[in-house]
Motif scaffolding. Structure first.
Motif, PDB file in Angstrom:
ATOM      1  N   PRO A 139      -2.179   1.448  -1.341  1.00  0.00           N
ATOM      2  CA  PRO A 139      -2.803   2.061   0.053  1.00  0.00           C
ATOM      3  C   PRO A 139      -4.092   1.720   0.576  1.00  0.00           C
ATOM      4  N   GLN A 140      -4.555   1.291   1.740  1.00  0.00           N
ATOM      5  CA  GLN A 140      -5.697   1.263   2.314  1.00  0.00           C
ATOM      6  C   GLN A 140      -5.995   2.306   3.291  1.00  0.00           C
ATOM      7  N   CYS A 141      -7.315   3.051   2.955  1.00  0.00           N
ATOM      8  CA  CYS A 141      -7.898   3.914   3.977  1.00  0.00           C
ATOM      9  C   CYS A 141      -8.048   3.583   5.142  1.00  0.00           C
ATOM     10  N   VAL A 142      -7.585   4.164   6.222  1.00  0.00           N
ATOM     11  CA  VAL A 142      -7.788   3.620   7.528  1.00  0.00           C
ATOM     12  C   VAL A 142      -8.516   4.901   8.626  1.00  0.00           C
ATOM     13  N   GLU A 143      -8.736   6.035   7.779  1.00  0.00           N
ATOM     14  CA  GLU A 143      -9.414   7.169   8.583  1.00  0.00           C
ATOM     15  C   GLU A 143     -10.168   8.005   7.463  1.00  0.00           C
ATOM     16  N   ILE A 144     -11.516   8.032   7.865  1.00  0.00           N
ATOM     17  CA  ILE A 144     -12.321   8.891   7.414  1.00  0.00           C
ATOM     18  C   ILE A 144     -12.699  10.000   8.157  1.00  0.00           C
ATOM     19  N   TYR A 145     -12.727  11.305   7.769  1.00  0.00           N
ATOM     20  CA  TYR A 145     -12.904  12.774   8.412  1.00  0.00           C
ATOM     21  C   TYR A 145     -13.985  13.495   7.317  1.00  0.00           C
ATOM     22  N   ASP A 146     -14.926  13.863   7.897  1.00  0.00           N
ATOM     23  CA  ASP A 146     -15.816  14.731   7.409  1.00  0.00           C
ATOM     24  C   ASP A 146     -16.176  13.930   5.957  1.00  0.00           C
ATOM     25  N   ASP A 147     -16.563  12.617   6.214  1.00  0.00           N
ATOM     26  CA  ASP A 147     -17.055  12.050   4.856  1.00  0.00           C
ATOM     27  C   ASP A 147     -15.973  11.864   3.962  1.00  0.00           C
ATOM     28  N   ALA A 148     -14.828  12.212   3.917  1.00  0.00           N
ATOM     29  CA  ALA A 148     -13.838  11.961   3.110  1.00  0.00           C
ATOM     30  C   ALA A 148     -12.528  11.261   3.589  1.00  0.00           C
ATOM     31  N   PRO A 149     -11.760  10.388   2.675  1.00  0.00           N
ATOM     32  CA  PRO A 149     -10.524   9.619   3.105  1.00  0.00           C
ATOM     33  C   PRO A 149      -9.363  10.460   3.690  1.00  0.00           C
ATOM     34  N   LEU A 150      -8.930  10.310   4.734  1.00  0.00           N
ATOM     35  CA  LEU A 150      -7.952  11.222   5.354  1.00  0.00           C
ATOM     36  C   LEU A 150      -6.412  10.647   5.229  1.00  0.00           C
ATOM     37  N   SER A 151      -6.393   9.356   5.967  1.00  0.00           N
ATOM     38  CA  SER A 151      -5.248   8.679   6.337  1.00  0.00           C
ATOM     39  C   SER A 151      -5.025   7.349   5.724  1.00  0.00           C
ATOM     40  N   TYR A 152      -3.906   7.099   5.352  1.00  0.00           N
ATOM     41  CA  TYR A 152      -3.761   5.449   4.762  1.00  0.00           C
ATOM     42  C   TYR A 152      -2.629   4.921   5.239  1.00  0.00           C
ATOM     43  N   MET A 153      -2.471   3.482   4.977  1.00  0.00           N
ATOM     44  CA  MET A 153      -1.274   2.514   5.246  1.00  0.00           C
ATOM     45  C   MET A 153      -1.364   1.789   4.167  1.00  0.00           C
ATOM     46  N   THR A 154       0.061   1.463   3.725  1.00  0.00           N
ATOM     47  CA  THR A 154       0.346   0.620   2.461  1.00  0.00           C
ATOM     48  C   THR A 154      -0.429  -1.061   2.988  1.00  0.00           C
ATOM     49  N   ARG A 155      -0.425  -1.648   1.734  1.00  0.00           N
ATOM     50  CA  ARG A 155      -1.286  -2.811   1.937  1.00  0.00           C
ATOM     51  C   ARG A 155      -0.145  -3.498   2.827  1.00  0.00           C
ATOM     52  N   ARG A 156       1.111  -3.537   2.605  1.00  0.00           N
ATOM     53  CA  ARG A 156       2.110  -4.454   3.202  1.00  0.00           C
ATOM     54  C   ARG A 156       2.103  -4.117   4.739  1.00  0.00           C
ATOM     55  N   ALA A 157       2.048  -2.786   5.063  1.00  0.00           N
ATOM     56  CA  ALA A 157       2.003  -2.458   6.706  1.00  0.00           C
ATOM     57  C   ALA A 157       0.603  -2.802   7.169  1.00  0.00           C
ATOM     58  N   VAL A 158      -0.605  -2.888   6.433  1.00  0.00           N
ATOM     59  CA  VAL A 158      -1.667  -3.546   7.006  1.00  0.00           C
ATOM     60  C   VAL A 158      -1.392  -4.789   7.545  1.00  0.00           C
ATOM     61  N   ASP A 159      -0.980  -5.712   6.576  1.00  0.00           N
ATOM     62  CA  ASP A 159      -0.893  -6.972   6.665  1.00  0.00           C
ATOM     63  C   ASP A 159       0.432  -7.382   7.962  1.00  0.00           C
ATOM     64  N   GLN A 160       1.421  -6.481   7.873  1.00  0.00           N
ATOM     65  CA  GLN A 160       2.426  -6.518   8.796  1.00  0.00           C
ATOM     66  C   GLN A 160       1.769  -6.450  10.145  1.00  0.00           C
ATOM     67  N   LEU A 161       1.450  -5.381  10.437  1.00  0.00           N
ATOM     68  CA  LEU A 161       0.631  -4.921  11.938  1.00  0.00           C
ATOM     69  C   LEU A 161      -0.621  -5.987  12.110  1.00  0.00           C
ATOM     70  N   THR A 162      -1.175  -6.366  11.428  1.00  0.00           N
ATOM     71  CA  THR A 162      -2.073  -7.553  11.762  1.00  0.00           C
ATOM     72  C   THR A 162      -1.402  -8.616  12.233  1.00  0.00           C
ATOM     73  N   ALA A 163      -0.470  -8.788  11.649  1.00  0.00           N
ATOM     74  CA  ALA A 163       0.222 -10.205  12.044  1.00  0.00           C
ATOM     75  C   ALA A 163       0.936  -9.720  13.508  1.00  0.00           C
ATOM     76  N   LEU A 164       1.617  -8.595  13.561  1.00  0.00           N
ATOM     77  CA  LEU A 164       2.349  -8.549  14.783  1.00  0.00           C
ATOM     78  C   LEU A 164       1.638  -8.438  15.923  1.00  0.00           C
ATOM     79  N   ALA A 165       0.290  -7.814  15.586  1.00  0.00           N
ATOM     80  CA  ALA A 165      -0.792  -7.701  16.903  1.00  0.00           C
ATOM     81  C   ALA A 165      -1.120  -9.164  17.255  1.00  0.00           C
ATOM     82  N   ALA A 166      -1.171 -10.149  16.447  1.00  0.00           N
ATOM     83  CA  ALA A 166      -1.385 -11.498  16.737  1.00  0.00           C
ATOM     84  C   ALA A 166      -0.349 -12.100  17.583  1.00  0.00           C
TER      85      ALA A 166
END
Length: 275
Positions: A18-45
């Motif tokens: 997982p890759q953290c995609v949201e920090i709140y109150d100086d702590a990691p809050l939300s994540y995406m899987t590494r594969r989802a990160v790559d997939q969304l980046t490719a889709l947006a392109a």
């Protein structure tokens, strides 16, 4: 697309890089899987991606969403449109007019809600917080295991008679004006993208969502998909144009993006073949 560690589940958290995609109150809050990160980046392109959420603009801007920056984003369940990160005031004015002409005011609906659910003692109560979002809608943060079974149906009945809707997504119970919808905001974004030539009039709209507040957008899409978890799953909600993932949790997010990729590739191939 994004999950807290708890929502992801410890097994998925340990096995999906997982890759953290949201920090709140100086702590990691939300994540995406590494594969989802790559997939969304490719889709947006390769396609016009419009992030769409019930989060307020401030909450949305906490997220570092892969594939950005995004020209358009829809927040506050359709109550706000962001253009290059800036709130669109024309849409704000439109929403204000619509809300003023349909149903009870936010102040009155909030008064009716707080009469029914005073914030209880923190040890044994079921309502933890009452929140107003973007001066448009309100929501409760609750302990579902302690929530009276009769509350939500009764509150939904009152809301329906007042020009509002009520729905529950996990620990949050949303109370939303009927005039504020994701499908209306996406319709406006589509209109602008066609008007400026970014999209053709024959473009295809694909959508995904997991809660009742997403159902109007899913129905408005040419094709849509929902995960096998969340509010729509618990309701057994289905529609002819809506597919359902095989998996649940963060793996469903990957499956949704794979579905988007395959649909987008198919559409592009068809258009190249007919040009």
């Amino acid at each position: 697309m994004i999950y807290s560690r708890t929502a992801m589940g410890e097994n998925q958290f340990q096995t999906t890089s997982p890759q953290c995609v949201e920090i709140y109150d100086d702590a990691p809050l939300s994540y995406m899987t590494r594969r989802a990160v790559d997939q969304l980046t490719a889709l947006a392109a390769s396609a016009v991606v419009v992030p769409t959420t019930t989060r307020t603009p401030e909450q949305y801007n906490r997220i570092s969403l892969p594939g950005g920056p995004y020209r358009f984003a829809v927040t506050s369940n359709g109550g706000a449109i962001l253009v290059n990160g800036v709130r669109d005031r024309l849409w704000d004015s439109h929403i204000s007019e619509q809300v003023a002409t349909v149903g009870t005011s936010l102040a009155d609906i909030l008064a009716a809600l707080t009469e029914r659910v005073p914030v209880a003692h923190p040890v044994d109560g079921w309502v933890r917080k009452v929140r107003v979002a973007d001066d448009l809608f309100c929501y409760l943060v609750v302990e579902p295991s302690r929530q009276p079974v009769e509350f939500l149906p009764a509150w939904q009945e009152l809301c329906a008679a007042s020009g509002w809707s009520a729905s529950q997504q996990g620990r949050k119970i949303y109370t939303m004006p009927l005039a504020v919808t994701k499908s209306a905001a996406i319709g406006e974004v589509r209109r602008r993208l066609v008007a400026d030539g970014t999209l053709s009039a024959s473009h295809t709209l694909l959508a995904a969502g997991d809660g009742w507040l997403d159902n109007d957008l899913l129905l408005a899409a040419d094709a849509a998909i929902r995960p096998r978890h969340g509010e729509l799953e618990s309701l057994g909600w289905q529609a002819a144009n809506v597919s359902v993932t095989v998996g649940a949790g963060a793996l469903a997010g990957e499956e949704i993006l794979s579905w988007m990729h395959s649909r987008t590739a198919h559409i592009l191939t068809d258009r190249i073949g007919t040009t």
